[in-house]
Design a protein around this motif. Structure first.
Motif, mmCIF file in Angstrom:
data_model
loop_
_atom_site.group_PDB
_atom_site.id
_atom_site.type_symbol
_atom_site.label_atom_id
_atom_site.label_comp_id
_atom_site.label_asym_id
_atom_site.label_seq_id
_atom_site.Cartn_x
_atom_site.Cartn_y
_atom_site.Cartn_z
ATOM 1 N N SER A 43 0.830 -1.203 0.000
ATOM 2 C CA SER A 43 0.000 0.000 0.000
ATOM 3 C C SER A 43 0.865 1.255 0.000
ATOM 4 O O SER A 43 1.914 1.304 0.647
ATOM 5 C CB SER A 43 -0.910 0.024 1.216
ATOM 6 N N GLY A 44 0.406 2.273 -0.731
ATOM 7 C CA GLY A 44 1.097 3.550 -0.759
ATOM 8 C C GLY A 44 2.368 3.546 -1.593
ATOM 9 O O GLY A 44 3.133 4.514 -1.562
ATOM 10 N N MET A 45 2.592 2.499 -2.358
ATOM 11 C CA MET A 45 3.811 2.412 -3.158
ATOM 12 C C MET A 45 3.730 3.245 -4.436
ATOM 13 O O MET A 45 4.736 3.442 -5.112
ATOM 14 C CB MET A 45 4.095 0.956 -3.531
ATOM 15 N N GLY A 46 2.540 3.729 -4.763
ATOM 16 C CA GLY A 46 2.401 4.499 -5.994
ATOM 17 C C GLY A 46 2.842 3.671 -7.179
ATOM 18 O O GLY A 46 2.608 2.466 -7.242
ATOM 19 N N HIS A 47 3.553 4.325 -8.123
ATOM 20 C CA HIS A 47 3.953 3.624 -9.341
ATOM 21 C C HIS A 47 5.403 3.147 -9.267
ATOM 22 O O HIS A 47 6.118 3.089 -10.275
ATOM 23 C CB HIS A 47 3.759 4.523 -10.564
ATOM 24 N N ALA A 48 5.849 2.815 -8.059
ATOM 25 C CA ALA A 48 7.211 2.321 -7.890
ATOM 26 C C ALA A 48 7.426 1.026 -8.656
ATOM 27 O O ALA A 48 6.523 0.184 -8.762
ATOM 28 C CB ALA A 48 7.493 2.094 -6.405
ATOM 29 N N ILE A 49 8.638 0.873 -9.203
ATOM 30 C CA ILE A 49 9.045 -0.377 -9.837
ATOM 31 C C ILE A 49 10.394 -0.792 -9.262
ATOM 32 O O ILE A 49 11.141 0.029 -8.731
ATOM 33 C CB ILE A 49 9.134 -0.256 -11.372
ATOM 34 N N THR A 50 10.683 -2.062 -9.362
ATOM 35 C CA THR A 50 11.919 -2.602 -8.798
ATOM 36 C C THR A 50 13.022 -2.547 -9.841
ATOM 37 O O THR A 50 12.922 -3.195 -10.894
ATOM 38 C CB THR A 50 11.710 -4.048 -8.338
ATOM 39 N N ILE A 51 14.087 -1.773 -9.562
ATOM 40 C CA ILE A 51 15.189 -1.664 -10.511
ATOM 41 C C ILE A 51 16.547 -1.950 -9.873
ATOM 42 O O ILE A 51 17.522 -2.171 -10.585
ATOM 43 C CB ILE A 51 15.232 -0.269 -11.183
ATOM 44 N N ASN A 52 16.631 -1.954 -8.553
ATOM 45 C CA ASN A 52 17.918 -2.147 -7.882
ATOM 46 C C ASN A 52 18.054 -3.488 -7.184
ATOM 47 O O ASN A 52 19.023 -3.719 -6.445
ATOM 48 C CB ASN A 52 18.162 -1.018 -6.874
ATOM 49 N N SER A 53 17.102 -4.370 -7.403
ATOM 50 C CA SER A 53 17.192 -5.722 -6.857
ATOM 51 C C SER A 53 16.423 -6.667 -7.771
ATOM 52 O O SER A 53 15.727 -6.234 -8.693
ATOM 53 C CB SER A 53 16.631 -5.776 -5.433
ATOM 54 N N THR A 54 16.583 -7.951 -7.525
ATOM 55 C CA THR A 54 15.932 -8.950 -8.373
ATOM 56 C C THR A 54 14.483 -9.152 -7.949
ATOM 57 O O THR A 54 14.096 -8.844 -6.815
ATOM 58 C CB THR A 54 16.669 -10.284 -8.285
ATOM 59 N N LEU A 55 13.700 -9.674 -8.867
ATOM 60 C CA LEU A 55 12.306 -10.019 -8.602
ATOM 61 C C LEU A 55 12.159 -11.536 -8.554
ATOM 62 O O LEU A 55 12.802 -12.255 -9.327
ATOM 63 C CB LEU A 55 11.390 -9.460 -9.699
ATOM 64 N N HIS A 56 11.308 -11.992 -7.659
ATOM 65 C CA HIS A 56 11.051 -13.421 -7.539
ATOM 66 C C HIS A 56 9.550 -13.675 -7.703
ATOM 67 O O HIS A 56 8.726 -12.922 -7.179
ATOM 68 C CB HIS A 56 11.521 -13.943 -6.182
ATOM 69 N N VAL A 57 9.237 -14.718 -8.431
ATOM 70 C CA VAL A 57 7.836 -15.089 -8.660
ATOM 71 C C VAL A 57 7.661 -16.563 -8.320
ATOM 72 O O VAL A 57 8.482 -17.402 -8.709
ATOM 73 C CB VAL A 57 7.421 -14.840 -10.123
ATOM 74 N N GLU A 58 6.610 -16.858 -7.587
ATOM 75 C CA GLU A 58 6.326 -18.236 -7.200
ATOM 76 C C GLU A 58 4.890 -18.583 -7.568
ATOM 77 O O GLU A 58 3.960 -17.832 -7.250
ATOM 78 C CB GLU A 58 6.531 -18.417 -5.692
ATOM 79 N N LYS A 59 4.723 -19.708 -8.237
ATOM 80 C CA LYS A 59 3.370 -20.170 -8.537
ATOM 81 C C LYS A 59 2.763 -20.764 -7.275
ATOM 82 O O LYS A 59 3.398 -21.581 -6.591
ATOM 83 C CB LYS A 59 3.374 -21.208 -9.655
#
Length: 257
Positions: A43-59
């Protein structure tokens, strides 16, 4: 191949939040659903995107019968980007975000992770809607929202939206029988009168808590704040072109030498 519309569902309260589970329930009556949502509250993150760390996705499997759900370590905007670019096998016909636990009317749209997910879909040219209920309680009752959500989503699928436009939908915290209907509105002019509560931790270091109150400066009867205060569901078409077009002519009269 299914002829049903493909619907991407996301939120900012996290993939296990009651609001998104309700939204998924409604969307499965309309089309094929894929969920890509944050693994924790954003919440409150606005339109932030992740650019300085990796992203992880889990099914994950949270609700039986739902084939595709992905929990993402990133922001709501990240979730939409990953869903569209990596996880979905075809382009979604609709993206819906929410149901947010709390209002995203008026100026709140600027700060909202819920709405930023919808806006990110809009940037990709995908019709998108953000849904919010004016109740911050985790155990809020979303039943009154269901019929309206289905109607609004089906209308967007049937009619589409203008390029560059997404819908910001807010529900008053009322029982179903007390909601008067839907109002198409403009965003009210309002803001937060903010203060910072300064405190000191046991180690003697100062820290701050953001506090404040929401102040509606707009007395028009065509605004989202008026609609919600008077028992209506507010629907505001918003755009992500932030150009103040009305100011261009004036700025062209300035001398910059």
């Amino acid at each position: 191949m299914s002829k049903k519309p493909l619907i991407l569902v996301t939120n900012d309260d996290g993939i296990t939040a009651p609001g998104i589970r309700t939204l998924i329930e409604v969307m499965t009556t309309i089309g094929d659903v894929v969920v890509v949502a944050p693994d924790s509250p954003q919440s409150g993150m606005g339109h932030a995107i992740t650019i300085n760390s990796t992203l992880h996705v889990e099914k994950v499997i949270i609700d039986k019968g739902l084939q595709e759900e992905y929990s993402c370590s990133g922001t709501p905007a990240d979730c939409v980007k990953l869903g569209v670019k990596q996880l979905l096998d075809r382009r979604p016909d609709l993206c819906v975000s929410g149901i947010n636990h709390g209002s995203n009317s008026s100026i709140n749209v600027i700060y909202s992770g819920t709405m930023s997910a919808a806006i990110e879909a809009g940037v990709e040219g995908i019709p998108a809607i953000g849904f919010s209920l004016c109740d911050y309680n985790w155990s809020a009752n979303f039943d009154a929202c269901k019929t309206y959500i289905k109607s609004i989503a089906k209308n967007v699928l049937d009619h589409g939206l203008d390029s560059g436009t997404v819908l910001n939908v807010n529900f008053p915290n009322l029982d179903k029988n007390d909601i008067k209907g839907i109002k198409i509105c403009r965003q009210a002019k309002a803001n937060w009168e903010e203060e910072f509560d300064k405190r000191t931790n046991p180690q003697g270091r100062d820290y701050y808590w953001l506090t404040g109150k929401f102040v509606n400066l707009d007395h028009g009867e065509d605004t989202d704040e008026w609609a919600l205060a008077n028992g209506y569901v507010s629907v505001v078409p918003i755009q992500f072109d932030l150009t103040a077009h009305q100011s261009i002519q004036q700025l062209n009269t300035w001398r910059f030498d």
